[in-house]
Design an enzyme around this catalytic site. Sequence first.
Site, PDB file in Angstrom:
ATOM      1  N   GLU A 188       0.837  -1.042  -0.175  1.00 32.27           N
ATOM      2  CA  GLU A 188       0.383   0.110  -0.238  1.00 32.27           C
ATOM      3  C   GLU A 188       0.512   0.970   0.023  1.00 32.27           C
ATOM      4  O   GLU A 188       1.213   1.651   0.974  1.00 32.27           O
ATOM      5  CB  GLU A 188      -0.990  -0.815   1.231  1.00 32.27           C
ATOM      6  CG  GLU A 188      -2.243  -1.423   1.634  1.00 32.27           C
ATOM      7  CD  GLU A 188      -2.664  -1.372  -0.024  1.00 32.27           C
ATOM      8  OE1 GLU A 188      -3.014   0.139  -1.022  1.00 32.27           O
ATOM      9  OE2 GLU A 188      -3.621  -2.173   0.186  1.00 32.27           O
ATOM     10  N   CYS A 214      -2.689   9.438   2.310  1.00 31.20           N
ATOM     11  CA  CYS A 214      -1.726   8.852   1.324  1.00 31.20           C
ATOM     12  C   CYS A 214      -2.960   9.263  -0.038  1.00 31.20           C
ATOM     13  O   CYS A 214      -2.319   8.948  -0.969  1.00 31.20           O
ATOM     14  CB  CYS A 214      -1.579   7.766   1.661  1.00 31.20           C
ATOM     15  SG  CYS A 214      -2.888   6.422   2.051  1.00 31.20           S
TER      16      CYS A 214
END
Length: 466
Positions: A212, A249
Amino acid sequence: MTEQELRALFLAQKRFFDEGHTKPYAFRRDALRRLSMAVKSNESALLKALSDDLGKPEDEAWVAEVGAVLAEARYAQGRLRQWMRPRSVPMPLLYQPSRGYVRDEPYGTCLILSPWNYPLGLALTPLVSALAAGNCVMLKPSSKAPHTSREIARILTEAFLPEHVFCIEGSAHTAELLLGQGFDFIFYTGSAKVGRQVMATAARTLTPMVLELGGKSPCIVDRNLSDAHVVTAAKRIVWGKFLNAGQTCVAPDYVLVHAGVKVELEAALVRAVKEFFGTDPSRSPAFGRIVNQDHYQRLTGLQAATRGRKLFGGDNHSGELYMAPAVFTDVHADDPLMQEEIFGPILPVLTVDSLASAIACINARPKPLALYLFTDNDEAVARVLRDTASGGVCINDTALQLGPRTLPFGGVGESGMGRYHGQAGFEAFGYQRSVMRRGFRPDWKFRYPPRPKLTGFKKALLRWLG
């Protein structure tokens, strides 16, 4: 913890899994319940740790971290039995009589390496998936969020046997030692640079993994928006961008706005920043802080190097790790702000003359983790979905795609590989095991050599059955 102690713990987890303790439904359900209770009973300490590490406002920290973990665990508990149930699949006529089914099996010993920006949520949310899938887990939180890391280690030690779940604090050297143990599965959240190193290490032992990562998530503002919708778009962009002081993010990394609504959008962005955080955001209880001096200095350097014009942004205070939310206009594609993921409270605005130009700008860069589009035009939505690639898409809002447990979350290309949240997380921490079961009769002779030569109808029939 010494290298020898770490190895002994890893082997203890391997034995615990091999003995079958983690596989029954009741054990998994109880593990999820204990994790939920540990988080609930330590909520105040966790919120304080998040404030100490990142200056997170309490309501923001609860929704994005504590509440997110509890929601993930609650969702998994309610659906665990269904997820674990073997799924029957049809068998071709040629293989009859037989039956086939698919079982979701746990990998075994799993390593979770979590980041500092959401140090609780991005550590314990994948832990929920790992426990639901029936694994043993070693969790390594980021040392850049030491208060939260310490609390995670404490509550997991109280809630679990070390041979089932164990939290190891430490530096990058500790992570290197962990990667060398030979885990059955690795789950990493963080930068693409470190992700490459993790993947290279995993490749030596062909260890499956989920990465991720992040990237420059673009936000397109189309020309067809009404004045009211431009204002709403600006508020939602500012909210998603400056959440956690931009250290998210999936935050909108830059805005691509059509020249026809540029002036209106920029004015609305500045108004939204002032409305949310006041004219002096350093005094706002709703605005966080930068994680450390290294990150602060990197962001300061990006601001100093940009050729864009600042529309909003006050004083920065190095000693307090405070960086004011900043909006820059007239930024170009080759500007320093556009060369890397910003990961901070700086929002560059670029002007485009068409949707095609916006799409071309996005496709000239690595595939992002998220893509945002503000438009009232269905054709624009279809075109962006058809002509771009990203881990996820949110239309007419930002960052909310992380919330629903029914939406798998993850990246593509440079922004990562693999998915989690909800059932996708359960499936990520395990593998699908195919099972075919047949009886001993009938046992057709034609399958064994020497076979008679088939011609005509028999040959056509055999091919059709296959």
